[in-house]
Design a protein around this motif. Sequence first.
Motif, PDB file in Angstrom:
ATOM      1  N   LYS A  32      11.840 -17.767   4.741  1.00 48.87           N
ATOM      2  CA  LYS A  32      11.238 -18.922   4.143  1.00 48.87           C
ATOM      3  C   LYS A  32      10.362 -19.682   5.336  1.00 48.87           C
ATOM      4  O   LYS A  32      10.790 -20.441   5.852  1.00 48.87           O
ATOM      5  N   GLY A  33       9.086 -19.445   4.902  1.00 47.73           N
ATOM      6  CA  GLY A  33       8.111 -20.169   5.745  1.00 47.73           C
ATOM      7  C   GLY A  33       8.032 -20.375   7.160  1.00 47.73           C
ATOM      8  O   GLY A  33       7.406 -21.041   7.827  1.00 47.73           O
ATOM      9  N   LEU A  34       8.639 -19.507   7.742  1.00 51.02           N
ATOM     10  CA  LEU A  34       8.657 -19.447   9.287  1.00 51.02           C
ATOM     11  C   LEU A  34       7.234 -18.851   9.537  1.00 51.02           C
ATOM     12  O   LEU A  34       6.680 -17.901   9.085  1.00 51.02           O
ATOM     13  N   ASP A  35       6.930 -19.385  10.831  1.00 53.57           N
ATOM     14  CA  ASP A  35       5.422 -19.010  11.277  1.00 53.57           C
ATOM     15  C   ASP A  35       5.571 -18.219  12.589  1.00 53.57           C
ATOM     16  O   ASP A  35       5.532 -19.056  13.668  1.00 53.57           O
ATOM     17  N   PHE A  36       5.290 -16.996  12.945  1.00 58.72           N
ATOM     18  CA  PHE A  36       5.601 -15.978  14.245  1.00 58.72           C
ATOM     19  C   PHE A  36       4.173 -15.617  14.326  1.00 58.72           C
ATOM     20  O   PHE A  36       3.757 -14.716  13.375  1.00 58.72           O
ATOM     21  N   ASP A  37       3.378 -15.655  15.314  1.00 57.73           N
ATOM     22  CA  ASP A  37       2.137 -15.090  15.603  1.00 57.73           C
ATOM     23  C   ASP A  37       2.240 -13.539  15.857  1.00 57.73           C
ATOM     24  O   ASP A  37       1.328 -12.873  15.534  1.00 57.73           O
ATOM     25  N   ASN A  38       3.485 -13.042  16.328  1.00 54.34           N
ATOM     26  CA  ASN A  38       3.452 -11.749  16.843  1.00 54.34           C
ATOM     27  C   ASN A  38       3.995 -10.703  15.943  1.00 54.34           C
ATOM     28  O   ASN A  38       4.274  -9.644  16.404  1.00 54.34           O
ATOM     29  N   VAL A  39       4.516 -10.958  14.995  1.00 54.91           N
ATOM     30  CA  VAL A  39       5.012 -10.351  13.933  1.00 54.91           C
ATOM     31  C   VAL A  39       4.121  -9.394  13.232  1.00 54.91           C
ATOM     32  O   VAL A  39       3.385  -9.815  12.324  1.00 54.91           O
ATOM     33  N   SER A  40       4.465  -8.038  13.386  1.00 56.43           N
ATOM     34  CA  SER A  40       3.647  -7.126  12.559  1.00 56.43           C
ATOM     35  C   SER A  40       4.151  -6.302  11.614  1.00 56.43           C
ATOM     36  O   SER A  40       3.587  -5.505  10.862  1.00 56.43           O
ATOM     37  N   LEU A  41       5.460  -6.333  11.555  1.00 59.87           N
ATOM     38  CA  LEU A  41       6.438  -5.350  10.798  1.00 59.87           C
ATOM     39  C   LEU A  41       7.430  -6.104  10.179  1.00 59.87           C
ATOM     40  O   LEU A  41       8.191  -6.978  10.947  1.00 59.87           O
ATOM     41  N   VAL A  42       7.691  -6.201   9.068  1.00 58.20           N
ATOM     42  CA  VAL A  42       8.757  -6.566   8.230  1.00 58.20           C
ATOM     43  C   VAL A  42       9.625  -5.542   7.559  1.00 58.20           C
ATOM     44  O   VAL A  42       8.777  -4.468   6.788  1.00 58.20           O
ATOM     45  N   GLY A  43      11.011  -5.261   7.763  1.00 56.65           N
ATOM     46  CA  GLY A  43      11.677  -4.254   6.929  1.00 56.65           C
ATOM     47  C   GLY A  43      12.529  -4.796   5.838  1.00 56.65           C
ATOM     48  O   GLY A  43      13.240  -5.787   6.221  1.00 56.65           O
ATOM     49  N   VAL A  44      12.432  -4.395   4.822  1.00 58.69           N
ATOM     50  CA  VAL A  44      13.379  -4.916   3.576  1.00 58.69           C
ATOM     51  C   VAL A  44      14.520  -3.617   3.335  1.00 58.69           C
ATOM     52  O   VAL A  44      14.013  -2.582   3.096  1.00 58.69           O
ATOM     53  N   MET A  45      15.912  -3.837   4.080  1.00 64.34           N
ATOM     54  CA  MET A  45      16.816  -2.752   3.949  1.00 64.34           C
ATOM     55  C   MET A  45      17.425  -2.286   2.759  1.00 64.34           C
ATOM     56  O   MET A  45      17.573  -1.161   2.434  1.00 64.34           O
ATOM     57  N   ASN A  46      17.393  -3.154   1.513  1.00 62.33           N
ATOM     58  CA  ASN A  46      17.984  -2.984   0.281  1.00 62.33           C
ATOM     59  C   ASN A  46      17.430  -3.878  -0.811  1.00 62.33           C
ATOM     60  O   ASN A  46      18.136  -4.707  -1.085  1.00 62.33           O
ATOM     61  N   ALA A  47      16.293  -3.236  -1.446  1.00 59.65           N
ATOM     62  CA  ALA A  47      15.675  -3.943  -2.453  1.00 59.65           C
ATOM     63  C   ALA A  47      16.515  -3.847  -3.538  1.00 59.65           C
ATOM     64  O   ALA A  47      16.606  -4.730  -4.641  1.00 59.65           O
ATOM     65  N   ASP A  48      17.536  -2.593  -3.876  1.00 52.86           N
ATOM     66  CA  ASP A  48      17.809  -2.369  -5.087  1.00 52.86           C
ATOM     67  C   ASP A  48      19.314  -3.485  -5.420  1.00 52.86           C
ATOM     68  O   ASP A  48      19.363  -3.868  -6.783  1.00 52.86           O
ATOM     69  N   ALA A  49      19.935  -3.910  -4.277  1.00 54.22           N
ATOM     70  CA  ALA A  49      20.755  -4.755  -4.443  1.00 54.22           C
ATOM     71  C   ALA A  49      20.438  -6.250  -5.061  1.00 54.22           C
ATOM     72  O   ALA A  49      20.925  -6.683  -6.109  1.00 54.22           O
ATOM     73  N   MET A  50      19.127  -6.640  -4.823  1.00 51.90           N
ATOM     74  CA  MET A  50      18.439  -7.687  -5.588  1.00 51.90           C
ATOM     75  C   MET A  50      18.073  -7.482  -6.821  1.00 51.90           C
ATOM     76  O   MET A  50      18.417  -8.221  -7.763  1.00 51.90           O
ATOM     77  N   LEU A  51      17.352  -6.279  -6.973  1.00 55.08           N
ATOM     78  CA  LEU A  51      16.908  -6.073  -8.298  1.00 55.08           C
ATOM     79  C   LEU A  51      18.176  -5.721  -9.683  1.00 55.08           C
ATOM     80  O   LEU A  51      17.631  -6.069 -10.761  1.00 55.08           O
ATOM     81  N   ASN A  52      19.209  -5.350  -9.031  1.00 54.05           N
ATOM     82  CA  ASN A  52      20.234  -4.857  -9.833  1.00 54.05           C
ATOM     83  C   ASN A  52      21.073  -5.832 -10.136  1.00 54.05           C
ATOM     84  O   ASN A  52      22.088  -5.730 -10.778  1.00 54.05           O
ATOM     85  N   GLY A 103      15.715   2.880  -3.821  1.00 53.25           N
ATOM     86  CA  GLY A 103      15.956   4.097  -4.653  1.00 53.25           C
ATOM     87  C   GLY A 103      15.174   4.231  -5.968  1.00 53.25           C
ATOM     88  O   GLY A 103      15.382   5.001  -6.714  1.00 53.25           O
ATOM     89  N   GLN A 104      14.537   2.967  -6.342  1.00 45.57           N
ATOM     90  CA  GLN A 104      13.691   2.848  -7.629  1.00 45.57           C
ATOM     91  C   GLN A 104      12.217   2.490  -7.067  1.00 45.57           C
ATOM     92  O   GLN A 104      11.746   1.375  -7.559  1.00 45.57           O
ATOM     93  N   PRO A 105      11.329   3.366  -6.417  1.00 44.41           N
ATOM     94  CA  PRO A 105      10.283   3.049  -5.914  1.00 44.41           C
ATOM     95  C   PRO A 105       9.067   2.730  -6.938  1.00 44.41           C
ATOM     96  O   PRO A 105       7.937   2.257  -6.767  1.00 44.41           O
ATOM     97  N   ASN A 106       9.475   3.218  -8.091  1.00 46.33           N
ATOM     98  CA  ASN A 106       8.459   2.909  -9.255  1.00 46.33           C
ATOM     99  C   ASN A 106       9.038   1.827 -10.230  1.00 46.33           C
ATOM    100  O   ASN A 106       8.199   1.470 -11.106  1.00 46.33           O
ATOM    101  N   HIS A 107       9.838   0.831  -9.608  1.00 48.31           N
ATOM    102  CA  HIS A 107      10.155  -0.182 -10.354  1.00 48.31           C
ATOM    103  C   HIS A 107       9.006  -1.081 -10.557  1.00 48.31           C
ATOM    104  O   HIS A 107       8.202  -1.322  -9.508  1.00 48.31           O
ATOM    105  N   HIS A 108       8.766  -1.896 -11.527  1.00 50.65           N
ATOM    106  CA  HIS A 108       7.541  -2.666 -12.004  1.00 50.65           C
ATOM    107  C   HIS A 108       7.454  -3.800 -11.065  1.00 50.65           C
ATOM    108  O   HIS A 108       6.549  -4.178 -10.729  1.00 50.65           O
ATOM    109  N   VAL A 109       8.756  -4.447 -10.585  1.00 51.99           N
ATOM    110  CA  VAL A 109       8.734  -5.745  -9.715  1.00 51.99           C
ATOM    111  C   VAL A 109       8.230  -5.117  -8.272  1.00 51.99           C
ATOM    112  O   VAL A 109       7.273  -5.816  -7.745  1.00 51.99           O
ATOM    113  N   LEU A 110       8.500  -4.096  -7.988  1.00 51.82           N
ATOM    114  CA  LEU A 110       8.065  -3.615  -6.530  1.00 51.82           C
ATOM    115  C   LEU A 110       6.401  -3.269  -6.641  1.00 51.82           C
ATOM    116  O   LEU A 110       5.808  -3.604  -5.643  1.00 51.82           O
ATOM    117  N   ASP A 111       6.011  -2.703  -7.687  1.00 53.71           N
ATOM    118  CA  ASP A 111       4.694  -2.509  -7.927  1.00 53.71           C
ATOM    119  C   ASP A 111       4.000  -3.893  -7.802  1.00 53.71           C
ATOM    120  O   ASP A 111       2.753  -3.768  -7.089  1.00 53.71           O
TER     121      ASP A 111
END
Length: 827
Positions: free
Chosen positions: A642-662, A697-705
């Motif tokens: 949420k809204g944090l501003d960091f100059d040197n962050v180049s990578l973000v990893g989302v560990m488990n999108a399915d738990a949110m989508l389902n 586990g759902q790489p073709n989910h419309h929300v992810l697209d």
Amino acid sequence: MTEKKTYFVDVILPLSLAQVYTYRIPADLNEAVKVGCRAIAQFGKNKYYSVLIIAVHENPPQKYTAKYIDSVLDNEPVVNTTQLKLWKWMAEYYMCTVGEMMIAAMPSGLKLSSETKLVKNTAAEIDSKFLTDDEFLIAEALTLRDFITIEDVQEILNRKTVHHVMRALIEKNVLLVYEDIKEKYKPKIKQHVQLSAQYSNQEQLKDTLDLLEKKSEKQLDLLMCYLRMGNSALDFKICKTDLLKAASSTDAVLNSLCKKNIFEITKEETDRINFDGTTVQSKQLNTEQAGALQNITETFNSKDIVLLHGVTSSGKTEVYIKQIESEIAKGKQVLYLLPEIALTTQIISRLQKHFGDKVGVYHSRYNESERVEVWKNVLKHNSSSGFAKCQIILGARSSVFLPFSDLGLVIVDEEHDVSYKQHDPAPRYNARDTAIYLAHLHGAKTILGSATPSIETYYNAQQNKFGLVELKTRYGNAAMPQIITADVKQAANKKEMKSHFTPALIDEIGMTLKRKEQAIIFQNRRGFAPMLSCQTCEWVPQCVQCDVSLTYHKNTNQLKCHYCGYTAKLPTHCSACGSDNLKLLGFGTEKIEEELFIFFPDAKIARMDLDSTRSKNAYKQIINDFEERHIDILVGTQMVTKGLDFDNVSLVGVMNADAMLNFPDYHSFERSFQLMEQVSGRAGRKNTKGKVIIQTGQPNHHVLDLVKNHDYNGFYTIELEHRKNFLYPPFCRIVEITLQHKDYNYLDAASAEFTDNLKQKLDTNVLGPAAPLVGKVKNYYLKSVIVKLGRDINITEVKQFIRQTAIDLNSKSEFKSLRIVFDVDPL
């Protein structure tokens, strides 16, 4: 002699009562009583409360004999009439009582009852010569007891009217309300060093320097450093920490100088937000920002509410600052709402640079004394007084309750965030919607800002109810981050998974660290593992009070319930079959942090979740360390999105999108899109190209697209169609009623009767009763009833009907112990 009139007052009691109560005013207090002042009044047989006066009149109550108020606590109102209007609206809209509004809105330091516990302020130095005889007796009693109640004070002083004594002791910092101590807060004390009073001329000082030169080189070095820093001024005062750091000295050396009466140390309580007195001009807006600012100003000519829809890192905050400058120049107050306390850490410093001590902060991590101080500073402001402290309030949702008198602008940043919704206890309000109504009461303007607006807000903008201003590019023409989905199922089938990490994510973290850049890893579940399971009989440890499994927390080596706080030791054997084949399933932020240490032993890794940020300044420490690059990888729950501003962050990893989508909720796609788009916005904000890897586990989910293409408008169009087809907001309003009882069969019968009664009038608009996802919390079974109301239905009449139906049910002898909870516009 003119006969004095008999006056009565209507008051709000800090209790969940359906209506206000009327008291009689003693003749000698006629002149002291004002609307918005607090008074002490007896309610019940022996209990006294701090009540709030909301009306003064000459009409005695018809159905009971009015008692006299005991005393008046305030010379001037502590709550203004606009606040009272807001409380009344909220009580009606969110189906609660004005007493519950008073409890939620006012700091505990402004509420006293006969049950209130008072403790000695151990951080303050008390000089008894400034105390009256009565005050001294109470202070003395607290040297013998851990705490006292107001009833104890009445007994000690042998009289009923004691609240003026309590108020005086609190104002003199002798006593603290017990709630202050619950959070283990200690006022921030700074120690300052200065020369003792005996050194009034340079000759005396020279003799001391000569003596130290012969006897103590370290003491001489410290004294010389002090003189250099103060340009040899004899009355110079410096922070102890700064002096010792500059001189590379120790407390022992300083204490020796104090014993020789060369130095003296004074203690001063400092403000939570320190400001050095220098301000800077706000940044020059780029062309798009300047255009947005102009559009907002022009839109305010015809509309009171504007949605600023700007992509992540588009520079919305600088636009806010320019708008704030305009309001401050008019002498107006500004309310700047943020959903998370963590966000205030960065925003405070940015606003301070521009506005100095005009900025005040208000949220739940402040102790009650600090909250009362901010409350009083806001109360002092008016455009003609010239009092500018706390003219800008930066805070979380409770900031809407502050006593603004001249509000000109309300900013609701990250307006989509679910943290703006209060869930328990009542009032279960949405701070965004409440802030809009607050602005309306003041005739102020409102800016709602977000990169991913809520469906309801964007719908209102599309329907021309709100103005719409857009920022479509990132500040400095920074590129939007590249978003890649990593197929967890495919990696698992190929046996390429490294614990819970796909090869793509592990490799990318490694390359990020090689480039000396930073990474954020998002997992929306705290703890180490959400479940412990027996591999022989599938037994899972459950909370004894709630219908949930216990989460394992490795840092405390305990199983813990996230609903009631119940804890249990980690078992070594299955409680059902006795097997020792127990396995931890799933993963939370603790486990992610631990595994990253294994994969990247040289990396500096930290975690930001509810467990790691319980102390008052923990947020600030973690964020500062990450900003200053003392942390390479930050693992966190949704508070890192949420809204944090960091100059040197180049990578973000989302560990488990399915738990949110389902997740089984009609908001799940919306929240998934918002969280993933927001967390991806932390990458590549300044100098580095950002990359986001979403494990699913759902790489073709419309929300992810849609997330990969940063396509909010496409997501909005699809989601709006679904909401329309199934009649969900913004096409209807929802009231959720939760019935609670410790006996399941009792609850079953009560909820069935309640629902049948509602359906007699509301028919197909009533859904349920049904057990929610978690059907038992804190030993109470739950049943939910949902009422959907079309936009053409008079919601006020329906709420009155629902409330009366609940009252009628509770009035039956067999259902008196049933709890009924209302939640309007649930999230």
